[in-house]
Design an enzyme around this catalytic site. Structure first.
Site, mmCIF file in Angstrom:
data_model
loop_
_atom_site.group_PDB
_atom_site.id
_atom_site.type_symbol
_atom_site.label_atom_id
_atom_site.label_comp_id
_atom_site.label_asym_id
_atom_site.label_seq_id
_atom_site.Cartn_x
_atom_site.Cartn_y
_atom_site.Cartn_z
ATOM 1 N N GLY A 62 -21.672 50.961 -93.006
ATOM 2 C CA GLY A 62 -22.070 49.842 -92.102
ATOM 3 C C GLY A 62 -22.168 48.612 -92.899
ATOM 4 N N GLY A 65 -22.609 44.525 -91.997
ATOM 5 C CA GLY A 65 -23.851 43.864 -91.666
ATOM 6 C C GLY A 65 -24.268 42.939 -92.600
ATOM 7 N N ASP A 88 -16.812 50.072 -92.640
ATOM 8 C CA ASP A 88 -17.391 49.843 -91.256
ATOM 9 C C ASP A 88 -16.484 50.213 -90.098
ATOM 10 O OD1 ASP A 88 -18.961 48.429 -89.153
ATOM 11 O OD2 ASP A 88 -19.962 47.597 -90.692
ATOM 12 N N ILE A 89 -16.942 50.025 -88.975
ATOM 13 C CA ILE A 89 -15.775 50.418 -87.778
ATOM 14 C C ILE A 89 -15.345 48.946 -87.311
ATOM 15 C CG2 ILE A 89 -17.295 52.284 -87.259
ATOM 16 C CD1 ILE A 89 -18.347 50.610 -84.639
ATOM 17 N N ARG A 90 -15.563 47.775 -87.944
ATOM 18 C CA ARG A 90 -15.272 46.448 -87.371
ATOM 19 C C ARG A 90 -14.160 46.081 -88.398
ATOM 20 N NH1 ARG A 90 -19.771 42.426 -87.156
ATOM 21 N NH2 ARG A 90 -20.354 43.584 -88.906
ATOM 22 N N ILE A 107 -19.181 57.250 -88.988
ATOM 23 C CA ILE A 107 -20.229 58.068 -89.409
ATOM 24 C C ILE A 107 -20.389 59.243 -88.329
ATOM 25 C CG2 ILE A 107 -21.493 56.575 -90.779
ATOM 26 C CD1 ILE A 107 -23.609 56.086 -88.644
ATOM 27 N N TYR A 195 -35.503 52.449 -83.111
ATOM 28 C CA TYR A 195 -35.060 52.208 -84.285
ATOM 29 C C TYR A 195 -36.287 52.680 -85.393
ATOM 30 C CZ TYR A 195 -34.170 48.995 -88.213
ATOM 31 O OH TYR A 195 -34.012 48.349 -89.573
ATOM 32 N N LYS A 199 -36.092 55.535 -88.390
ATOM 33 C CA LYS A 199 -36.492 55.402 -89.781
ATOM 34 C C LYS A 199 -37.448 56.336 -90.362
ATOM 35 C CE LYS A 199 -33.345 52.059 -90.622
ATOM 36 N NZ LYS A 199 -32.255 52.436 -91.558
ATOM 37 N N ILE A 225 -35.166 40.521 -93.896
ATOM 38 C CA ILE A 225 -34.407 39.944 -94.769
ATOM 39 C C ILE A 225 -33.757 38.636 -94.336
ATOM 40 C CG2 ILE A 225 -32.413 40.575 -96.352
ATOM 41 C CD1 ILE A 225 -34.929 42.175 -96.712
#
Length: 373
Positions: A62, A65, A88-90, A107, A195, A199, A225
């Site tokens: 990932g 991000g 990543d997938i992008r 993933i 989400y 976690k 963040i």
């Protein structure tokens, strides 16, 4: 050793078609005409570029991000460029692609992810693939697949290959029945978002794998963040990034949270520093597997007042998004991170005034800001 199940292509296709930056990634090495399909099966392809040193060999999932690119930059300075693979997938921007090794991986494709770990002799894995809070609520099946099924793949591979595994957690791992001011490391956790649920699941599964299989699992609960080099990505705390961009571009900011909504926050440099420090901490110094970390706590109103010192004419309005407000109201107002400060010497560098000054210095010397200064 845990039992690993390979996942069907349907979930993988759902993830890849979503357009979110929450997968992992083939190592296109510049100057070699190799297609993505060829790379994953070539066991010696990427490992030959690594130096034969004692540095960890790192994979970041990932990685496109908010945190992955900055983490890769920090780790490459410390361990060498070719020892850190961003994934990543992008499709990455050119500056990211040419800054060091990049791989495409999903993933949810267990076999491909396992090949990457084996072929590249990975020893540390930073698992950042996830759908964030607000985005996850709009697509629960996808969030469940990425945040939970993807985690299971990573846990099994890390355990099988004796990796040191970092999985970030979040303020979203707490719920309305948790103590909010301050929130300790260990307390009631009953989040009300997929989400947050994912976690808590990650925290508990990582701890279980540590005690059951000896996995070196490490986890930090991040506050919101804030960084200058990323756009808001669907999180509830992203207003604290958006206000800077809007102040620079239009001089007008519309906030989707109430002005008195207090949440813990952190500048990205502190976040990345804490992540590296906990990964490098001696195992014997860690008294737990998941730690709170904190730097500052503020409201949208307090942040706006600090921003207006640089852009006095900034117009701030509040149009409350009830869904995001409900999420924020269930989260901590302040983190107790005394265990992190005691066990491995965590100490933040940026408070609110430092944060605002740094953000504007990175975003550029707009005429309004130069005049205010």
């Amino acid at each position: 050793m845990p039992i690993v199940r390979n996942l069907g292509r349907a979930a993988s296709q759902l993830l890849q078609s979503s357009g979110c930056g929450c997968g992992v990634s083939l190592v296109p090495v510049r100057g070699i005409g190799v297609s993505p399909r060829q790379v994953a099966s070539d066991a010696g392809f990427h490992s030959v570029t690594f130096s034969e040193s004692d540095h960890p060999r790192v994979l970041i999932t990932g990685g496109l991000g908010q945190l992955g690119v900055g983490l890769a930059k920090l780790l490459r300075k410390r361990f060498g460029k070719n020892n850190v693979i961003l994934s990543d997938i992008r499709k990455p921007a050119d500056n990211v692609f040419y800054s060091g090794p990049f791989i495409f991986t999903d993933i949810l494709d267990y076999k491909n992810l396992r090949e990457i770990v084996v072929n590249n002799r990975i020893t540390w894995l930073f698992h950042y693939s996830a759908l964030l809070s607000a985005v996850g609520e709009t697509n629960v099946p996808l969030a469940r697949a990425v945040n939970i099924t993807g985690l299971h793949n990573v846990l099994d591979i890390a355990s099988e290959h004796n990796l040191r595994l970092f999985v970030p957690s979040t303020i979203g791992a707490f719920g309305p029945t948790s103590p909010r001011d301050p929130t300790p490391d260990i307390c009631v956790q009953r989040p009300r978002t997929i989400y947050g649920v994912s976690k808590v699941h990650a925290e508990l599964m990582g701890e279980y794998y540590h005690y059951r299989y000896g996995l070196d699992f490490r986890c930090l609960r991040y506050p919101g963040i804030i960084s200058a080099d990323s756009q808001p990505g669907g999180g509830t705390t992203d207003y604290a990034v958006k206000i800077f961009h809007d102040a620079m571009k239009t001089g007008k900011f519309k906030c989707y949270l109430r002005p008195d909504t207090r949440l813990p926050m952190m500048y990205i440099d502190d976040c990345l520093k804490a992540t590296l420090e906990v990964m490098e901490a001696p195992a014997e110094s860690l008294t737990m597997r998941t730690y709170n970390i904190n730097a500052m706590s503020f409201t949208p109103e307090e942040l706006a007042q600090e921003v207006q010192k640089y852009v006095p004419e900034l117009q701030v309005t509040y149009n409350v998004d009830q869904a995001r407000q409900a999420i924020a109201d269930s989260w901590p107002m302040n983190f107790d991170d005394s265990n992190a400060r005691r066990d491995w010497g965590w100490k933040h560098d940026y408070d609110l005034p430092d944060l605002v000054t740094t953000m504007f210095s990175y975003l550029g010397s707009d005429s309004r800001i130069a005049q205010a200064n």
